[in-house]
Design a protein around this motif. Structure first.
Motif, PDB file in Angstrom:
ATOM      1  N   ASP A  35     -79.238   8.992   5.353  1.00  0.00           N
ATOM      2  CA  ASP A  35     -79.381   8.290   4.086  1.00  0.00           C
ATOM      3  C   ASP A  35     -78.058   7.651   3.675  1.00  0.00           C
ATOM      4  O   ASP A  35     -78.014   6.512   3.211  1.00  0.00           O
ATOM      5  CB  ASP A  35     -79.839   9.301   3.030  1.00  0.00           C
ATOM      6  N   GLU A  45     -75.339   8.081 -11.165  1.00  0.00           N
ATOM      7  CA  GLU A  45     -76.496   7.518 -10.469  1.00  0.00           C
ATOM      8  C   GLU A  45     -76.959   8.452  -9.342  1.00  0.00           C
ATOM      9  O   GLU A  45     -78.148   8.726  -9.203  1.00  0.00           O
ATOM     10  CB  GLU A  45     -76.108   6.152  -9.893  1.00  0.00           C
ATOM     11  N   ALA A  85     -81.795  13.571  -4.032  1.00  0.00           N
ATOM     12  CA  ALA A  85     -82.330  14.931  -4.141  1.00  0.00           C
ATOM     13  C   ALA A  85     -83.274  15.219  -2.976  1.00  0.00           C
ATOM     14  O   ALA A  85     -83.213  16.298  -2.369  1.00  0.00           O
ATOM     15  CB  ALA A  85     -83.047  15.105  -5.470  1.00  0.00           C
ATOM     16  N   ALA A  86     -84.121  14.231  -2.633  1.00  0.00           N
ATOM     17  CA  ALA A  86     -85.078  14.443  -1.541  1.00  0.00           C
ATOM     18  C   ALA A  86     -84.350  14.636  -0.211  1.00  0.00           C
ATOM     19  O   ALA A  86     -84.688  15.545   0.565  1.00  0.00           O
ATOM     20  CB  ALA A  86     -86.038  13.260  -1.465  1.00  0.00           C
ATOM     21  N   SER A  87     -83.333  13.812   0.053  1.00  0.00           N
ATOM     22  CA  SER A  87     -82.581  13.970   1.319  1.00  0.00           C
ATOM     23  C   SER A  87     -81.877  15.314   1.346  1.00  0.00           C
ATOM     24  O   SER A  87     -81.809  15.966   2.392  1.00  0.00           O
ATOM     25  CB  SER A  87     -81.506  12.911   1.503  1.00  0.00           C
ATOM     26  N   HIS A 119     -78.619  11.701 -10.580  1.00  0.00           N
ATOM     27  CA  HIS A 119     -79.968  11.540 -11.121  1.00  0.00           C
ATOM     28  C   HIS A 119     -80.915  10.872 -10.132  1.00  0.00           C
ATOM     29  O   HIS A 119     -82.038  10.528 -10.499  1.00  0.00           O
ATOM     30  CB  HIS A 119     -79.919  10.734 -12.424  1.00  0.00           C
ATOM     31  N   SER A 120     -80.436  10.680  -8.877  1.00  0.00           N
ATOM     32  CA  SER A 120     -81.271   9.932  -7.933  1.00  0.00           C
ATOM     33  C   SER A 120     -82.279  10.844  -7.234  1.00  0.00           C
ATOM     34  O   SER A 120     -81.924  11.862  -6.649  1.00  0.00           O
ATOM     35  CB  SER A 120     -80.345   9.256  -6.911  1.00  0.00           C
ATOM     36  N   ASP A 121     -83.549  10.446  -7.286  1.00  0.00           N
ATOM     37  CA  ASP A 121     -84.602  11.214  -6.601  1.00  0.00           C
ATOM     38  C   ASP A 121     -84.429  11.123  -5.101  1.00  0.00           C
ATOM     39  O   ASP A 121     -84.721  12.059  -4.363  1.00  0.00           O
ATOM     40  CB  ASP A 121     -85.987  10.672  -6.977  1.00  0.00           C
ATOM     41  N   ARG A 122     -83.947   9.966  -4.656  1.00  0.00           N
ATOM     42  CA  ARG A 122     -83.762   9.752  -3.227  1.00  0.00           C
ATOM     43  C   ARG A 122     -82.727  10.728  -2.658  1.00  0.00           C
ATOM     44  O   ARG A 122     -82.936  11.347  -1.620  1.00  0.00           O
ATOM     45  CB  ARG A 122     -83.310   8.306  -3.030  1.00  0.00           C
TER      46      ARG A 122
END
Lengths: 93, 288
Positions: free
Chosen positions: B246, B56, B64-66, B59-62
């Motif tokens: 985060d 999870e 990756a963004a952090s 593959h999490s965009d959140r």
């Protein structure tokens, strides 16, 4: 002493037992052949046995993560690659 | 072959450290590994989840963004603080009464607790009443760190530079002070230019302390939490939500201990790899 907050499971315990066994093996190995067999391998780094174990473990962690990210569970493929990687590191790095 | 005498008793002296590290690092780390494979709703009841949380997070965009925000932040502050700190150290006096004045001035920001730094900058940068915010706005800049991501980033970076450049300065200064006078005399006899002195005497002699400064600043900035949390709370939106902010949101805000543990382990591996790579590569140069 109540250790239920540590949430032990057999697979995670096995993982730590493996690390402990690896460290113990290194100590015994050092006893029989002291000095850590320092050398300059294909990466041109000065490594001892301990460094090679560290590189193997860190590399294996990344190999498993990459396997998980690309192919998902189960992790047997990642494990096989990690073992081959470990052998290669101890042989040539 | 001569037998070397070894004092095994010396190991006893290390025992307190081993116990301390076990309590404050190993046991918590083992617990995090255990949590990362399970789901809990409290009361120490856990359900096995396997590698689900790792998948999870990967593959999490959140996440990756952090992570991208974190890498950008760390890169920017290292690019500013290391050269700036070295430049200040080079321009500081080496003898005379001003030495202690300069050292105390440099040490001051380091003595202020992190949450106080955040609170100070929070007020200092307020666009309507803060000295910095009001000044920038009256100079014609459209500055509001509570609303604009660019202003928020500018403030967080400025705050970190203000707080931590001193560390680089003090470490570099310590490195500079250890250079024997004979080196400078030799350079003078050879007619070396000021730049040649910096390049061939001072920078090489500072190398070891600079490695320490770089590693400390890398690790600290990569784990930064308190200052941006107090200053911006991770906002506006998610603009300054760095990895640890985060992580705390996931672990304590949402009480998702499993995903938070998986996130921490990936976070830990990134720091471990970067530090190892940097240390090994710089030490490799040293050996040659």
């Amino acid at each position: 002493m109540d250790l239920s907050w540590m949430a032990w499971t057999w697979p995670t315990a096995a993982f730590f037992i493996f690390i402990l066994l690896a460290l113990t093996t290194m100590m015994i190995w050092e006893r029989f052949s002291p000095g850590g067999n320092p050398r300059k391998g294909i990466l041109r780094l000065d490594t001892t046995r301990g460094d090679r174990l560290f590189i193997t473990l860190l590399g294996s962690a990344y190999i498993h993560l990459a396997w998980l990210g690309i192919f998902g569970a189960p992790l047997w493929g990642g494990l096989v690659i990690s073992i081959l990687f470990g052998i290669a590191v101890f042989r040539w790095v | 072959m001569t037998q070397k005498t070894t004092h095994q008793k010396a190991w006893l002296l290390v025992t307190p450290v081993v116990v301390l590290v076990a309590f404050n690092a190993l046991i918590p780390l083992m617990t995090v590994v255990n949590y990362s494979f399970q789901e809990t709703f409290g009361n120490n009841i856990f359900f096995w989840e396997g590698t689900h949380w790792f998948e999870e997070v990967l593959h999490s965009d959140r996440f990756a963004a952090s992570l991208v925000r974190q890498i950008v932040f760390t890169t920017i502050i290292l690019l500013i603080e290391i050269p700036f700190g070295v430049a200040i150290a080079l321009s500081m006096p080496r003898k005379g009464p001003w030495v202690s004045v300069c050292l105390v001035m440099m040490a001051l920001p380091l003595l202020i607790p992190w949450n106080v730094v955040g609170a100070m900058w929070n007020i200092f940068a307020l666009p309507d009443i803060g000295l910095l915010g009001k000044t920038l706005n009256s100079l014609g800049f459209d500055y509001d760190y509570t609303q604009q991501p660019f202003s928020a980033w500018f403030t967080v970076i400025l705050m970190d530079v203000w707080h931590w450049t001193s560390l680089v300065v003090l470490l570099s200064y310590a490195g500079l002070s250890s250079i024997p006078e004979a080196y400078y005399q030799a350079a003078k006899i050879d007619g070396a230019s000021p730049w040649a002195i910096i390049r061939y005497i001072e920078l090489p002699k500072m190398k070891r302390v600079l490695i320490i400064a770089f590693l400390l600043r890398f690790m600290d900035s990569f784990m930064i939490y308190t200052e941006p949390f107090v200053l911006t709370g991770g906002g506006p939106g998610n603009a300054t939500t760095f990895l640890s902010i985060d992580l705390v949101k996931v672990a304590l805000g949402q009480f998702d201990l499993g995903p938070a543990a998986a996130m921490s382990l990936i976070y830990f591996l990134i720091i471990l790899l970067t530090c190892w790579l940097f240390y090994t590569l710089t030490m490799k140069d040293e050996a040659q």
